[in-house]
Design a protein around this motif. Structure first.
Motif, PDB file in Angstrom:
ATOM      1  N   ARG A   1       0.208   8.475  -5.770  1.00 42.36           N
ATOM      2  CA  ARG A   1      -0.842   9.402  -5.339  1.00 42.36           C
ATOM      3  C   ARG A   1      -0.298  10.343  -4.265  1.00 42.36           C
ATOM      4  NH1 ARG A   1      -3.794   4.400  -5.209  1.00 42.36           N
ATOM      5  NH2 ARG A   1      -5.189   4.205  -7.010  1.00 42.36           N
ATOM      6  N   ALA A   2      -0.691  11.604  -4.338  1.00 43.01           N
ATOM      7  CA  ALA A   2      -0.370  12.541  -3.267  1.00 43.01           C
ATOM      8  C   ALA A   2      -1.107  12.113  -2.002  1.00 43.01           C
ATOM      9  CB  ALA A   2      -0.762  13.958  -3.670  1.00 43.01           C
ATOM     10  N   TYR A   3      -0.523  12.392  -0.854  1.00 43.57           N
ATOM     11  CA  TYR A   3      -1.137  11.971   0.409  1.00 43.57           C
ATOM     12  C   TYR A   3      -2.279  12.909   0.795  1.00 43.57           C
ATOM     13  CZ  TYR A   3       2.732   8.727   1.011  1.00 43.57           C
ATOM     14  OH  TYR A   3       3.639   7.715   0.837  1.00 43.57           O
ATOM     15  N   PRO A   4      -3.380  12.358   1.322  1.00 40.95           N
ATOM     16  CA  PRO A   4      -4.519  13.186   1.736  1.00 40.95           C
ATOM     17  C   PRO A   4      -4.301  13.786   3.120  1.00 40.95           C
ATOM     18  CG  PRO A   4      -5.000  10.906   2.215  1.00 40.95           C
ATOM     19  CD  PRO A   4      -3.632  10.923   1.555  1.00 40.95           C
ATOM     20  N   GLN A   5      -5.227  14.636   3.538  1.00 38.80           N
ATOM     21  CA  GLN A   5      -5.254  15.084   4.921  1.00 38.80           C
ATOM     22  C   GLN A   5      -5.661  13.915   5.814  1.00 38.80           C
ATOM     23  OE1 GLN A   5      -7.550  18.639   5.669  1.00 38.80           O
ATOM     24  NE2 GLN A   5      -7.072  19.500   3.667  1.00 38.80           N
ATOM     25  N   PRO A   6      -5.293  13.966   7.105  1.00 39.97           N
ATOM     26  CA  PRO A   6      -5.734  12.911   8.025  1.00 39.97           C
ATOM     27  C   PRO A   6      -7.253  12.870   8.134  1.00 39.97           C
ATOM     28  CG  PRO A   6      -3.966  14.216   8.993  1.00 39.97           C
ATOM     29  CD  PRO A   6      -4.394  14.939   7.755  1.00 39.97           C
ATOM     30  N   GLY A   7      -7.759  11.674   8.455  1.00 39.53           N
ATOM     31  CA  GLY A   7      -9.185  11.529   8.707  1.00 39.53           C
ATOM     32  C   GLY A   7     -10.002  11.091   7.516  1.00 39.53           C
ATOM     33  N   HIS A   8      -9.337  10.692   6.422  1.00 33.99           N
ATOM     34  CA  HIS A   8     -10.062  10.272   5.226  1.00 33.99           C
ATOM     35  C   HIS A   8     -10.017   8.758   5.018  1.00 33.99           C
ATOM     36  CE1 HIS A   8      -9.852  14.570   4.415  1.00 33.99           C
ATOM     37  NE2 HIS A   8     -10.745  14.401   3.466  1.00 33.99           N
ATOM     38  N   GLY A   9      -9.443   8.017   5.969  1.00 33.38           N
ATOM     39  CA  GLY A   9      -9.446   6.568   5.876  1.00 33.38           C
ATOM     40  C   GLY A   9      -8.228   5.961   5.228  1.00 33.38           C
ATOM     41  N   SER A  10      -7.578   6.677   4.344  1.00 33.99           N
ATOM     42  CA  SER A  10      -6.337   6.187   3.741  1.00 33.99           C
ATOM     43  C   SER A  10      -5.150   6.876   4.408  1.00 33.99           C
ATOM     44  CB  SER A  10      -6.328   6.433   2.231  1.00 33.99           C
ATOM     45  OG  SER A  10      -6.520   7.809   1.943  1.00 33.99           O
ATOM     46  N   GLU A  11      -3.937   6.373   4.152  1.00 33.20           N
ATOM     47  CA  GLU A  11      -2.771   6.870   4.876  1.00 33.20           C
ATOM     48  C   GLU A  11      -2.485   8.344   4.592  1.00 33.20           C
ATOM     49  OE1 GLU A  11       1.976   5.891   5.666  1.00 33.20           O
ATOM     50  OE2 GLU A  11       0.966   5.096   3.890  1.00 33.20           O
ATOM     51  N   ALA A  12      -2.439   9.124   5.649  1.00 33.94           N
ATOM     52  CA  ALA A  12      -1.915  10.490   5.602  1.00 33.94           C
ATOM     53  C   ALA A  12      -0.520  10.453   6.226  1.00 33.94           C
ATOM     54  CB  ALA A  12      -2.823  11.449   6.351  1.00 33.94           C
ATOM     55  N   VAL A  13       0.258  11.514   6.018  1.00 32.67           N
ATOM     56  CA  VAL A  13       1.614  11.538   6.568  1.00 32.67           C
ATOM     57  C   VAL A  13       1.843  12.831   7.333  1.00 32.67           C
ATOM     58  CG1 VAL A  13       2.632   9.980   4.862  1.00 32.67           C
ATOM     59  CG2 VAL A  13       2.535  12.436   4.381  1.00 32.67           C
ATOM     60  N   ASP A  14       2.762  12.734   8.280  1.00 34.65           N
ATOM     61  CA  ASP A  14       3.208  13.878   9.082  1.00 34.65           C
ATOM     62  C   ASP A  14       4.729  13.944   8.943  1.00 34.65           C
ATOM     63  OD1 ASP A  14       3.726  15.853  10.897  1.00 34.65           O
ATOM     64  OD2 ASP A  14       3.015  14.739  12.652  1.00 34.65           O
ATOM     65  N   PRO A  15       5.239  14.525   7.847  1.00 35.35           N
ATOM     66  CA  PRO A  15       6.681  14.473   7.571  1.00 35.35           C
ATOM     67  C   PRO A  15       7.496  15.230   8.621  1.00 35.35           C
ATOM     68  CG  PRO A  15       5.416  15.070   5.603  1.00 35.35           C
ATOM     69  CD  PRO A  15       4.494  15.187   6.779  1.00 35.35           C
ATOM     70  N   GLU A  16       8.684  14.699   8.911  1.00 37.02           N
ATOM     71  CA  GLU A  16       9.528  15.333   9.922  1.00 37.02           C
ATOM     72  C   GLU A  16      10.991  15.459   9.500  1.00 37.02           C
ATOM     73  OE1 GLU A  16       8.587  16.917  12.439  1.00 37.02           O
ATOM     74  OE2 GLU A  16       6.515  16.258  12.640  1.00 37.02           O
ATOM     75  N   ALA A  17      11.638  14.359   9.125  1.00 36.89           N
ATOM     76  CA  ALA A  17      13.070  14.374   8.808  1.00 36.89           C
ATOM     77  C   ALA A  17      13.286  13.963   7.359  1.00 36.89           C
ATOM     78  CB  ALA A  17      13.831  13.433   9.737  1.00 36.89           C
ATOM     79  N   ILE A  18      14.409  14.406   6.783  1.00 36.89           N
ATOM     80  CA  ILE A  18      14.725  14.062   5.400  1.00 36.89           C
ATOM     81  C   ILE A  18      16.237  13.931   5.251  1.00 36.89           C
ATOM     82  CG2 ILE A  18      14.842  16.473   4.599  1.00 36.89           C
ATOM     83  CD1 ILE A  18      13.399  15.479   2.020  1.00 36.89           C
ATOM     84  N   ARG A  19      16.671  12.931   4.475  1.00 38.43           N
ATOM     85  CA  ARG A  19      18.088  12.717   4.222  1.00 38.43           C
ATOM     86  C   ARG A  19      18.276  12.187   2.797  1.00 38.43           C
ATOM     87  NH1 ARG A  19      20.846  15.616   7.813  1.00 38.43           N
ATOM     88  NH2 ARG A  19      20.212  15.142   9.959  1.00 38.43           N
ATOM     89  N   PHE A  20      19.293  12.701   2.108  1.00 34.17           N
ATOM     90  CA  PHE A  20      19.719  12.064   0.874  1.00 34.17           C
ATOM     91  C   PHE A  20      20.200  10.649   1.199  1.00 34.17           C
ATOM     92  CE2 PHE A  20      20.327  16.499  -0.555  1.00 34.17           C
ATOM     93  CZ  PHE A  20      19.793  16.426  -1.843  1.00 34.17           C
ATOM     94  N   THR A  21      19.958   9.698   0.296  1.00 35.33           N
ATOM     95  CA  THR A  21      20.579   8.387   0.436  1.00 35.33           C
ATOM     96  C   THR A  21      22.085   8.535   0.206  1.00 35.33           C
ATOM     97  OG1 THR A  21      20.069   7.941  -1.894  1.00 35.33           O
ATOM     98  CG2 THR A  21      18.533   7.089  -0.243  1.00 35.33           C
TER      99      THR A  21
END
Length: 269
Positions: A86-106
């Motif tokens: 599932r795509a992440y919702p906006q904050p405040g809807h009761g289920s987990e939202a995300v605030d992405p910051e960093a990204i790295r290839f494995t």
């Protein structure tokens, strides 16, 4: 905890302008970038909390297009999805939202890791997740409890980098609650860097963040770690950024001299 520094130098060799209408038409808020030499491909991540479009990363290619200029080719959005796809919702809807910051290839280039500063409104702490090419979460990186439970809202896991031995470095943007106050115009602060390696206990180190570059009375200002990069087995390059609120409510950011280094073996504890 311990910390040490060594000098480094950096210079700009080329720049790229990414049109806001590229990809899905919602490119913006780019917070992290990584390159895989084998695929000759880049990944970048937006810190949009699904407020303008679903939380997402982008795959893209860059090519030299002139003196100190890069052209952007083949930019493709990748929607970040939970383990349930599932795509992440906006904050405040009761289920987990995300605030992405960093990204790295494995290290094998097949998947990618990304960090979220958490969703305090809905009771979710900071996290680091492994996603496949389709953006769906495949696994969660186990973080020490203090990073998950003692972080300040919107000031948690900001930087990621793999060391040559496969260890993962995780950098906090600001001090944990209990580690002292955040930086201000008169005082530096101490943030935690964590080194994670399979089969070994986590190691944590202290890194001193400089005081705020500029501060204006009655306006918000801060300084913190924005990104890290493992240069070799012993050294990290660290990017700090300092910001202050303007009259119109927006923020202006300053970069201290690009000479921040961290040699973790120099004073190991």
């Amino acid at each position: 905890m311990c910390h040490a520094r060594s000098a480094a130098a950096a210079r700009i060799v080329a720049t790229a302008d990414v049109p806001s209408g590229a990809g899905d038409g919602h490119v913006g808020g780019i917070s992290g970038l990584d390159y895989d030499q084998r695929q000759r491909a880049w990944l970048m991540i937006s810190d949009d909390k699904s407020e303008h479009a679903p939380a997402r990363a982008y795959r893209l290619r860059l090519r030299l297009a002139g003196d100190r200029q890069l052209a952007v080719d083949h930019i493709t959005p990748v929607t970040l999805r939970s383990e349930a796809a599932r795509a992440y919702p906006q904050p405040g809807h009761g289920s987990e939202a995300v605030d992405p910051e960093a990204i790295r290839f494995t290290p094998d280039g097949k998947d990618f890791l990304w960090s979220s500063e958490g969703d305090a409104a809905d009771g979710f702490g900071a996290s680091v997740k492994t996603s496949g090419r389709d953006g769906r979460v495949r696994a969660l990186v186990t973080l020490p409890g203090n990073l998950q439970n003692r972080g300040r809202p919107n000031r948690t896991v900001e930087g990621l980098s793999f060391a040559p031995d496969g260890a993962l470095w995780v950098a906090m943007e600001a001090p944990l609650r209990g580690d002292g106050p955040v930086a201000d115009a008169d005082h530096a602060a101490v943030v935690r860097f964590t080194r994670l390696r399979a089969g070994r206990p986590p190691q944590q180190f202290a890194y001193r963040v400089d005081p705020v570059v500029r501060a204006v009375a009655h306006r918000l200002s801060d300084n913190g770690v924005s990104e890290i990069l493992a240069l070799d087995a012993e050294r990290l390059l660290i990017l700090e950024r300092s910001g202050e609120q303007q009259d119109d409510g927006t923020f202006s950011f300053s970069l201290p001299p690009l000479s921040r280094g961290f040699r973790w073996r120099a004073r190991r504890c």
